[in-house]
Design a protein around this motif. Structure first.
Motif, short mmCIF file in Angstrom:
data_model
loop_
_atom_site.label_atom_id
_atom_site.label_comp_id
_atom_site.label_asym_id
_atom_site.label_seq_id
_atom_site.Cartn_x
_atom_site.Cartn_y
_atom_site.Cartn_z
N THR A 54 1.07 -1.10 0.03
CA THR A 54 -0.06 0.21 -0.22
C THR A 54 0.99 1.48 -0.09
N SER A 55 0.20 2.41 -0.46
CA SER A 55 1.12 3.68 -0.34
C SER A 55 0.62 4.58 0.69
N GLU A 56 1.54 5.15 1.49
CA GLU A 56 1.12 6.09 2.50
C GLU A 56 0.06 7.16 2.05
N ILE A 57 -0.74 7.72 3.04
CA ILE A 57 -1.30 8.98 3.02
C ILE A 57 -0.32 9.91 3.09
N LEU A 58 -0.60 10.80 2.04
CA LEU A 58 0.47 11.99 1.97
C LEU A 58 0.06 13.17 3.29
N GLN A 59 -0.98 13.31 3.41
CA GLN A 59 -1.14 14.10 4.55
C GLN A 59 -2.83 14.14 4.81
N VAL A 60 -2.98 14.96 6.19
CA VAL A 60 -4.44 14.71 6.63
C VAL A 60 -4.73 16.27 6.38
N THR A 61 -5.71 16.68 5.58
CA THR A 61 -6.10 17.88 5.33
C THR A 61 -7.04 18.55 6.38
N ALA A 62 -7.46 19.80 6.44
CA ALA A 62 -8.01 20.46 7.46
C ALA A 62 -9.70 20.26 7.17
N PHE A 63 -9.79 19.36 6.62
CA PHE A 63 -11.45 19.18 6.56
C PHE A 63 -11.82 17.83 6.79
N ARG A 64 -13.16 17.80 7.08
CA ARG A 64 -13.67 16.28 7.25
C ARG A 64 -15.11 16.41 6.91
N TYR A 65 -15.69 15.05 6.90
CA TYR A 65 -17.08 14.84 6.38
C TYR A 65 -17.99 14.45 7.67
N SER A 66 -19.00 15.04 8.01
CA SER A 66 -19.70 14.70 8.96
C SER A 66 -20.30 13.34 8.86
N GLN A 67 -20.59 12.80 10.03
CA GLN A 67 -21.13 11.51 9.90
C GLN A 67 -22.52 11.46 9.40
N LYS A 68 -23.41 12.48 9.05
CA LYS A 68 -24.55 12.47 8.31
C LYS A 68 -23.93 12.70 6.88
N GLN A 69 -23.13 13.25 6.56
CA GLN A 69 -22.64 13.70 5.14
C GLN A 69 -22.07 12.17 4.54
N MET A 70 -21.35 11.68 5.61
CA MET A 70 -21.04 9.87 5.26
C MET A 70 -22.00 9.29 4.64
N GLN A 71 -23.31 9.38 5.54
CA GLN A 71 -24.47 8.53 5.27
C GLN A 71 -25.07 8.88 3.97
#
Ligand SMILES: [Zn+2]
Ligand SMILES: [Zn+2]
Length: 617
Positions: A54-71
């Protein structure tokens, strides 16, 4: 080391596995490499170390999706049959610094300036009691005040509202009204915002300052905390349906989000879609604020700008009053109409009009691809005066200008109005009475206020009525009602409707509800909302490849013939777009679950899925 399933945003590919040194939360946006290119992805889940490298994740950004957005992304991906990555591409993530369910502490007292009439109050009471409801209110019956009062109530308990409207209805008038009332608490969001304005709007949304987010379908996907209400105005409008992958319908997603977030959804329209009318409880608001009278003149003629129409335009001009002339949007196809009796030829299998394909000298049904020779005489009255003429906006402007050289004529369609600024200017010019005649398409009819119109000329109604579209009647009648509603706001007005189908239009012009009731009977056997349709598109530069893909999927679909019907398969009505040949399969079933199951099992790589299609060309 930790391993994660990552969905690649905007990619049609399945999720990939990557590794990273620390624990990441589900929904975190990350940057990764895909085939030596950088891309953004979403952490779907943690997983075991796979057997492959596997490749490594380059970086974690300043954003995330909420649980509801995931759904929501999962729902879009499964219902519209697209990759999760395509679904995520629609959503705007939250900044990591924002807490998902942080409650507002600064709820303010809000003194209302909106006075609702008794009828409006009763309507609002009704809407508040339903999880999804339809506000079926005539033009001028005060729907907007009801929405605004509802937004106020949400404000009062610290909840945010999303106010969806068709892009073109984001008129200067509507913005002004909302901004005057809600000032800093409202954010207008649309595609024509400059990058600077967009940044400002996003900052207000992310910080939570914005309490009412108004915009077209993309406004549904902004990072909004404490959602309390979704209003979908002009719910019948086709622009809620996306015409690119994934081909979602924002009205339907709004309804799903209502359930997901546990908030009420209000659909509003003067001419609601049959589907919403059948599915949801409605409250009827009749009558406008206008005391003026409207008289309808029906002209049996196919000669667009007839002497009668020109005479009325001239008269209106002499009285120094204003006219609007409506032509249906880019009617892509020609339909054969008998000049003597107005008859058109319909598909024997689909009950919709067949369009003329001149080069193959044939009539074709856009649903089932049934084709027949162009007849020499009208099958109804045996006249040989069969015509397929059509008039465009620019041409109409030119013709009127030639016949009425003293008139100032304005073109009002997508070709002429390309920016928000041009729209603002055009409306101002007309409302300041610097022009006399406004000639345009559906754009004319959408939510704009014209003060001084005393004549509305409505052309092309028979073309609309005869379209190869199961919603042809619904579209034609609602267009007529919407255009007629633009006239006679201050003074009495005339509406000239050019049609051979006076019986149909005059029966229902004031009785849309009765129309919907009658339309149920027509739709029951073959069409939504009683049946589910799905269109599968195949396009390729090499026509044979597109055709082969279609044939392969068609063969595979045979295994599902008990639950899913193949209505038609073959070349699309528009055979070639952007140098690509297009083929299609149209499917019908009782339930969307049956369609989804069959399509997932038989889908070929080239297939593009259009669930609940509204376009058939
Ligand atoms: Zn005829
Ligand atoms: Zn057909």
């Amino acid at each position: 080391m930790y391993y994660y399933n990552i969905s690649l945003i905007g990619s049609p590919l399945e999720p990939f596995t990557y590794h990273f040194g620390t624990v990441l939360e589900v929904g975190q946006q990350v940057e990764v490499t895909v085939r030596s290119r950088k891309a953004f992805g979403v952490v779907l889940s943690q997983t075991q170390q796979p057997s492959f490298q596997t490749s490594e994740i380059l970086q974690v950004t300043a954003f995330r999706y909420s649980q509801k957005q995931m759904q929501l992304a999962h729902f879009i991906s499964s219902y519209y049959i697209c990759s999760l990555g395509d679904a995520f591409a629609l959503l705007v993530p939250f900044a990591n610094t924002v807490q998902e369910d942080a409650k507002r502490s600064d709820i303010e007292e809000y003194s209302s300036k909106i006075e609702l009439s008794q009828k409006q109050s009763a309507a609002l009471d009704f809407l508040q009691k339903q999880s999804v409801s339809l506000l079926f209110g005539d033009t001028g019956s005060g729907k907007t005040e009801i929405y605004m009062k509802y937004f106020e109530q949400m404000l009062g308990c610290g909840k945010r509202s999303i106010f969806l409207m068709p892009e073109i209805s984001l008129t200067p008038q509507m913005s002004k009204r909302l901004e005057e009332h809600f000032s800093e608490r409202v954010v207008m969001w649309h595609s024509k915002l400059t990058p600077k304005k967009k940044k400002e709007a996003m900052a207000k949304i992310q910080s939570g300052e914005a309490m009412i987010i108004a915009g077209p379908r993309s406004a549904l996907f902004l990072p909004v905390n404490d959602l309390g209400l979704i209003v979908v105005d002009e719910e019948h409008d086709e622009s809620y349906k996306s015409s690119s992958r994934p081909r979602y319908n924002a009205r339907d997603i709004a309804i799903y989000m209502g359930k997901l977030y546990g908030v009420n959804v209000v659909l509003g329209s003067a001419t609601p879609s049959l589907s919403s009318y059948v599915k949801f409880p409605h409250i009827r608001l009749r009558g406008g604020h206008f005391v003026s009278q409207k008289s309808f003149i029906y002209e049996r003629n196919v000669e667009s700008l007839s002497p009668l129409i020109i005479e009325h335009l001239r008269e209106t001009l002499q009285k120094k009053e204003q006219s609007i002339v409506f032509l249906p949007t880019r009617a892509n196809f020609k339909y054969l109409i008998c000049q003597d009796c107005g008859h058109t030829i319909k598909c024997a299998f689909c009950s919709v009009g067949m369009s003329v394909h001149q080069h193959s000298r044939a009539l074709k049904c856009h649903y089932c691809n049934f084709t027949q020779a162009i007849p020499q005489v009208c099958p109804e009255c045996h006249s040989n005066a069969l015509t397929s003429s059509r008039l465009g906006t620019a041409e109409a402007v030119q013709n009127i200008q030639e016949l009425l050289p003293n008139a100032v004529v304005q073109q009002f369609d997508r070709d002429a109005i390309t920016t928000a600024n041009k729209l603002k200017k055009a409306l101002k010019k007309f409302n300041d009475k610097e022009s006399d005649i406004l000639v345009g398409t559906q754009m004319l009819s959408k939510g704009h206020d014209y003060h001084g119109v005393t004549l509305a000329v409505v052309l092309g109604m028979d073309n609309m009525l005869n379209m190869s579209d199961y919603r042809a009647r619904e579209k034609a009648l609602s267009s007529l009602i919407q255009v007629a509603g633009r006239s006679g706001r201050a003074k009495d007005a005339k509406v000239i409707v050019q049609t051979f189908n006076e019986e149909f239009f005059s029966a229902y012009i004031d009785k849309y509800e009765e129309f919907l009731e009658s339309e149920k009977l027509f739709r029951e056997e073959l069409y939504p909302p009683y049946k589910k349709l799905c269109r599968v598109l195949f396009s390729h530069k090499n026509g044979a490849k597109a055709r082969d893909a279609m044939t392969l999927m068609q063969e595979r679909l045979a295994a599902f013939s008990t639950s899913v019907e193949v209505v038609g398969a073959g070349k699309c009505a528009i055979e070639r777009v952007a140098n690509k040949y297009r083929f299609e399969i149209l499917l019908r079933a009782d339930k969307s679950t049956e369609l989804i199951k069959a399509i997932k099992a038989t889908k070929v790589e080239m297939a593009e899925i259009d669930m609940d299609p509204l376009e058939f060309s």
